[in-house]
Design a protein around this motif. Structure first.
Motif, PDB file in Angstrom:
ATOM      1  N   ALA A 512      12.085  52.422   4.084  1.00  0.00           N
ATOM      2  CA  ALA A 512      11.256  52.398   5.295  1.00  0.00           C
ATOM      3  C   ALA A 512      11.641  53.544   6.229  1.00  0.00           C
ATOM      4  O   ALA A 512      10.775  54.265   6.755  1.00  0.00           O
ATOM      5  N   PHE A 513      12.946  53.731   6.422  1.00  0.00           N
ATOM      6  CA  PHE A 513      13.387  54.834   7.277  1.00  0.00           C
ATOM      7  C   PHE A 513      13.012  56.179   6.663  1.00  0.00           C
ATOM      8  O   PHE A 513      12.628  57.115   7.369  1.00  0.00           O
ATOM      9  N   ALA A 514      13.081  56.275   5.349  1.00  0.00           N
ATOM     10  CA  ALA A 514      12.739  57.530   4.673  1.00  0.00           C
ATOM     11  C   ALA A 514      11.268  57.875   4.868  1.00  0.00           C
ATOM     12  O   ALA A 514      10.911  59.048   5.038  1.00  0.00           O
ATOM     13  N   TYR A 515      10.405  56.860   4.827  1.00  0.00           N
ATOM     14  CA  TYR A 515       8.970  57.119   5.024  1.00  0.00           C
ATOM     15  C   TYR A 515       8.729  57.790   6.370  1.00  0.00           C
ATOM     16  O   TYR A 515       8.055  58.825   6.460  1.00  0.00           O
ATOM     17  N   PHE A 516       9.262  57.203   7.434  1.00  0.00           N
ATOM     18  CA  PHE A 516       9.018  57.755   8.762  1.00  0.00           C
ATOM     19  C   PHE A 516       9.739  59.097   8.959  1.00  0.00           C
ATOM     20  O   PHE A 516       9.246  59.984   9.651  1.00  0.00           O
ATOM     21  N   ARG A 517      10.889  59.234   8.308  1.00  0.00           N
ATOM     22  CA  ARG A 517      11.587  60.509   8.379  1.00  0.00           C
ATOM     23  C   ARG A 517      10.746  61.612   7.736  1.00  0.00           C
ATOM     24  O   ARG A 517      10.625  62.718   8.285  1.00  0.00           O
ATOM     25  N   ASN A 518      10.108  61.304   6.623  1.00  0.00           N
ATOM     26  CA  ASN A 518       9.259  62.280   5.942  1.00  0.00           C
ATOM     27  C   ASN A 518       8.014  62.632   6.745  1.00  0.00           C
ATOM     28  O   ASN A 518       7.412  63.686   6.551  1.00  0.00           O
ATOM     29  N   GLN A 519       7.616  61.728   7.649  1.00  0.00           N
ATOM     30  CA  GLN A 519       6.455  61.982   8.509  1.00  0.00           C
ATOM     31  C   GLN A 519       6.847  62.708   9.794  1.00  0.00           C
ATOM     32  O   GLN A 519       5.999  62.951  10.644  1.00  0.00           O
ATOM     33  N   GLY A 520       8.130  62.996   9.941  1.00  0.00           N
ATOM     34  CA  GLY A 520       8.579  63.705  11.133  1.00  0.00           C
ATOM     35  C   GLY A 520       8.749  62.834  12.355  1.00  0.00           C
ATOM     36  O   GLY A 520       8.841  63.346  13.479  1.00  0.00           O
TER      37      GLY A 520
END
Length: 854
Positions: A512-520
């Motif tokens: 979940a954190f990776a998803y938002f991290r990838n979205q900036g």
């Protein structure tokens, strides 16, 4: 040069013999898509443009195409000979049907020229008698074109005129879309000039009358940038009709105002033109006042009234004003039928108890996006209904004079100084039955939700709802949904995190954190996910607020409903008791005053889970847990007996014991979320979104704001209301991510469901546009309820990890956009059918084939 000035919306009928050059003329002056050719339609029907045997079918196609174009308000050119009156009659009738101006362009060329043009064309060798008959028929009936109904007739009598012709286009007189406002739209004045002056003063206009008799004059100063719009019925009944006319005429002449014709102006004009008219309904008062005025003033009035048009279409098509209203298919068009409707409306043919005609309630059927402002039939209060509003509030009858400020949609009124004219029908019962969105919204129109629908939204441009999904939603809505007046919003579905690759895990916060991290996204909010049932709560300060804002008629003060629009509790008393607890908490934290509202919409979790999922628990989860426990215990007992007899079983007894443990863990997982409810105080409500209050959809506030505001409800001390545990996390900060993950592990190990990770902003966008508004991350034991008692075994977990999230996430995007649009429309007080278009869309999308375990 022959200049032909065409209305930009018209049906142009080319008239001329074969060989007169109609097709060449059409191609030169009109776009290919505007031309409907009989020859082309013969080719469509029979693959041969010269096959006269298919002419009936070809002309049926010509008429059909013309009708479709005119229905869309597009200029259309008919390219055919059209030399006979019976041929042209059909086009005049079509033009009238779609309120388009029929125009004839006649190419009356010499017969010999037509023969010369046809000679080299093999497809035109039909004999000289055909052209001769065409020319004779045309000239014999040419003088009758106006009588046939053509509003404009342009004759080109020789080749030089045809070649020199220049065509220009002008907007219809009703088309003022280039004028964008802002406007001050003023209702029926009826000679009440004192009140008009007072209203204009409140609107910021300066008005000065000077002189008497022939020297009488009026000067008006408008606020910078604003323009007044008068909806007609300036005259009759009131004491100062000439001064009203002076004021309005001066403002129109100076460009400070626009004015349309009312039925009273129409009748007064007949008297000014010397017609014999009945001096009723206040006309006698106007005549007496005008007869005391100089002759030149009456001539000015006559010229002014003669130029008034039926309605105006304004602000790029967003606004229309018409005296008695206007149907959607008439806006921006011109015909006798349009003018009559705009002046008088439409009668049902009946009369009421006062002997007055009963007007057809056209506004109840209106479904357009153009806002329509009108008058004519006085109402006690101006109210919006289906993007229409009547602003005749009966000033001359002792009511008030009302203006609508546009685009602000603000009503400004001044009371009448006295009753100048006793109405036949009392003002208190005038106009159609309405009442906050009116009785018209009590039932939804099937046409509003049937078939494939493309819904425009602010977040996702358009969302498509397929017909099959709509049919499923219609079944749910019509059979199970609660009173639709409460359904201003349905929440979207939520996607889980990506599948975890960690040993023994299907879902884990890392993804979940990776998803938002990838979205900036640099800040997210993790909110505890309560294991309850999603509930939308509409709570009003009192019954009066519920009636005023939601248009209800009962004694309810709000509603609690599921994400499929069903009443959460079968007993209204339970809902009202919980609403009372919530209302008390809102009173305590001064919610109503802080938000200047008397209602609110909240997105919540309502617990226990068993309060709504009792059937699911009894019919699915409990039998599964019981069957697993009994079967695994039986297997373990059988293995124990076999082992006692000395049979070598290897690892089987341990495997069976493990399955017994898993069965117990499965049962324990769902039991944590169930408890006995003996009183209202046994329920728990955890609100996490304050969706909307009067005048505001709070989607522009971040999630920490929502958490802080809603936590104040729990601070009231009522155990029913819970604050939601949450924390802000920077997904790029490894320490914060680790701390949040530890919180999640501790929470889920203790039996919690997990948490939801949301971007800090309610509406967040990444490099490719809108990103997921929320991602749920569920604990290991909770997933056991969803996927089965041994879902995490080495045999099953690899298969489950292949689950695809694409469809689920696309669905979440679309439902989120529709939910937000429904809130925006509700807060903007758009018609209920516009709100329900989005709500119904969310429900329809829920029938898409998506794995329900996601």
């Amino acid at each position: 040069m022959s200049r032909i000035d065409l209305p930009e919306f018209s049906l142009v009928v080319l008239v001329g013999a074969s060989g007169s050059g109609k097709s060449t003329f059409a191609r030169k002056h009109f776009r290919p898509t505007e031309i409907v050719s009989s020859d082309f339609c013969r080719g469509i029907v029979a693959d041969n443009e010269n096959d006269q045997t298919v002419s009936p079918a070809a002309f049926a196609l010509v008429h059909f195409i013309a009708e479709q174009r005119l229905a869309g308000r597009r200029l259309t050119v008919i390219d055919a000979t059209n030399v006979r009156p019976e041929d042209r009659r059909a086009y005049v009738e079509i033009a009238r049907r779609y309120h388009a101006l029929p125009v004839a362009i006649v190419l009356d060329l010499d017969e010999r020229l037509c023969h010369e043009r046809n000679a080299p064309r093999p497809d035109r060798q039909f004999g000289v008698h055909v052209v001769r008959n065409h020319v004779k028929t045309l000239r014999r009936n040419l003088r009758n074109l106006k009588r046939e109904g053509f509003r404009q007739i342009h004759e080109l009598r020789d080749l030089a005129q045809v070649e020199a012709a220049e065509i220009t286009r002008h907007p219809l007189w009703t088309d003022r879309r280039a004028e964008t406002g802002p406007f001050d739209i003023i209702g029926d004045i009826h000679g009440c000039c004192d009140e008009l002056e007072a209203l204009l003063d409140r609107l910021g206009y300066g008005v000065t009358f000077s002189g008497e008799g022939s020297e009488r004059a009026c000067a008006v100063t408008a606020p910078p940038g604003r323009k007044a719009l008068f909806v007609g019925d300036l005259v009759d009944r009131g004491p100062r009709t000439p001064d009203v006319l002076r004021l309005v005429m001066g403002m129109v002449e100076s460009g400070q105002a626009l004015c349309i014709v009312g039925n009273h102006e129409n009748k007064l004009l007949k008297w000014l033109n010397g017609r014999d008219v009945q001096r009723t309904h206040g006309l006698a008062e106007s005549i007496a006042q005008l007869e005391a005025e100089p002759e030149f003033f009456r001539r000015q009035v006559r010229a002014f009234l003669d130029k008034l048009v039926s309605h105006f279409w304004l602000d790029s098509g967003r606004l229309a004003i018409a005296h008695a209203g206007i149907k959607g298919e008439m806006i921006g068009r011109a015909s006798g039928a349009v003018r009559d409707f705009c002046m008088y409306g439409e009668s049902t043919g009946e009369v009421d108890e006062f002997g007055l005609p009963v007007r057809y309630p056209w506004a109840q059927d209106y479904r357009g996006s153009t806002q329509i402002v009108y008058g004519h039939t006085p109402v006690p209060e101006a109210e919006w209904l289906n993007e229409t509003i009547c602003i005749d509030t009966g000033c001359v009858f002792g009511g008030k004079l009302t203006a609508l400020r546009y685009p602000e949609r603000e009503l400004v009124s001044v009371p009448a100084a006295r009753t100048y004219f006793e109405p036949i029908r009392p003002l208190a019962v005038s106009g159609p039955a309405r009442g906050a969105q009116a009785v018209a919204d009590d039932m939804l129109d099937l046409a509003d939700v049937r078939g494939k629908r493309i819904i425009a939204t602010r977040l996702a441009k358009t969302v498509t709802v397929n017909e099959a999904n709509g049919a499923a939603a219609l079944e749910v809505m019509s059979r199970f949904a609660m009173n639709p007046k409460w359904l201003a919003y349905l929440p979207p579905t939520m996607s889980p995190s990506e599948t975890s690759g960690a040993d023994g895990w299907l879902e884990h916060p890392a993804e979940a954190f990776a998803y938002f991290r990838n979205q900036g996204v640099t800040a997210v909010v993790c909110e505890e996910k309560h294991m309850g049932s999603r509930a939308v709560i509409a709570v009003c300060r009192d019954e009066a607020a519920a009636r005023r804002r939601f248009g209800t008629t009962g004694a309810e003060t709000g509603a609690i409903f599921t994400r499929t629009g069903r009443a959460f509790f079968p007993e209204a008393a339970t809902s009202e008791a919980l609403l009372a607890r919530m209302r008390a908490a809102m009173d305590q934290c001064d919610f109503w005053n802080r938000f200047a509202t008397d209602w609110a919409l909240l997105d919540c979790e309502l617990m226990p889970w068993s309060a709504k999922a009792q059937g699911l628990i009894l019919e699915q989860y409990a039998p599964t847990g019981t069957a697993a426990r009994i079967s695994t215990e039986a297997v373990s007992a059988a293995y124990a007996a076999a082992g006692a007899r000395g049979i070598e079983l290897g690892a089987l007894p341990d495997q069976a014991a493990g399955r017994v443990l898993l069965a117990e863990r499965f049962a324990a997982a769902y039991r944590r979320y169930c408890w006995q409810v003996n009183a209202i105080g046994d329920y728990r409500i955890a609100p996490f979104h304050l969706l909307a209050t009067e005048g505001a959809a709070h989607l522009d506030k971040n999630h920490l704001w929502h958490m802080a505001e809603l936590a104040q409800l729990a601070e009231s001390g009522d155990p029913v209301l819970m604050a939601t545990a949450h924390r802000r996390v920077d997904p790029f900060d490894e320490a914060q991510v680790a701390e949040a993950t530890d919180w999640w592990v501790a929470m889920t190990d203790a039996g919690g469901e997990g948490f939801v990770v949301k971007p800090l902003d309610f509406i967040a966008r990444g490099p490719r546009g809108l990103i997921q508004p929320a991602i749920k991350c569920r604990g290991r034991e909770y997933l056991r309820i969803i996927y089965g008692i041994d879902y995490d075994s080495p045999e099953n977990l690899p298969r489950l990890r292949r689950r695809g999230l694409g469809r689920k996430r696309a669905l979440a995007f679309r439902e989120f956009a529709l939910g937000a649009e429904a809130l925006y429309r509700f807060v903007e007080r758009q018609p209920l059918h516009r709100v329900h278009e989005c709500v119904f869309g969310v429900l329809a999308l829920e029938s898409e084939p998506v794995d329900p375990r996601l």
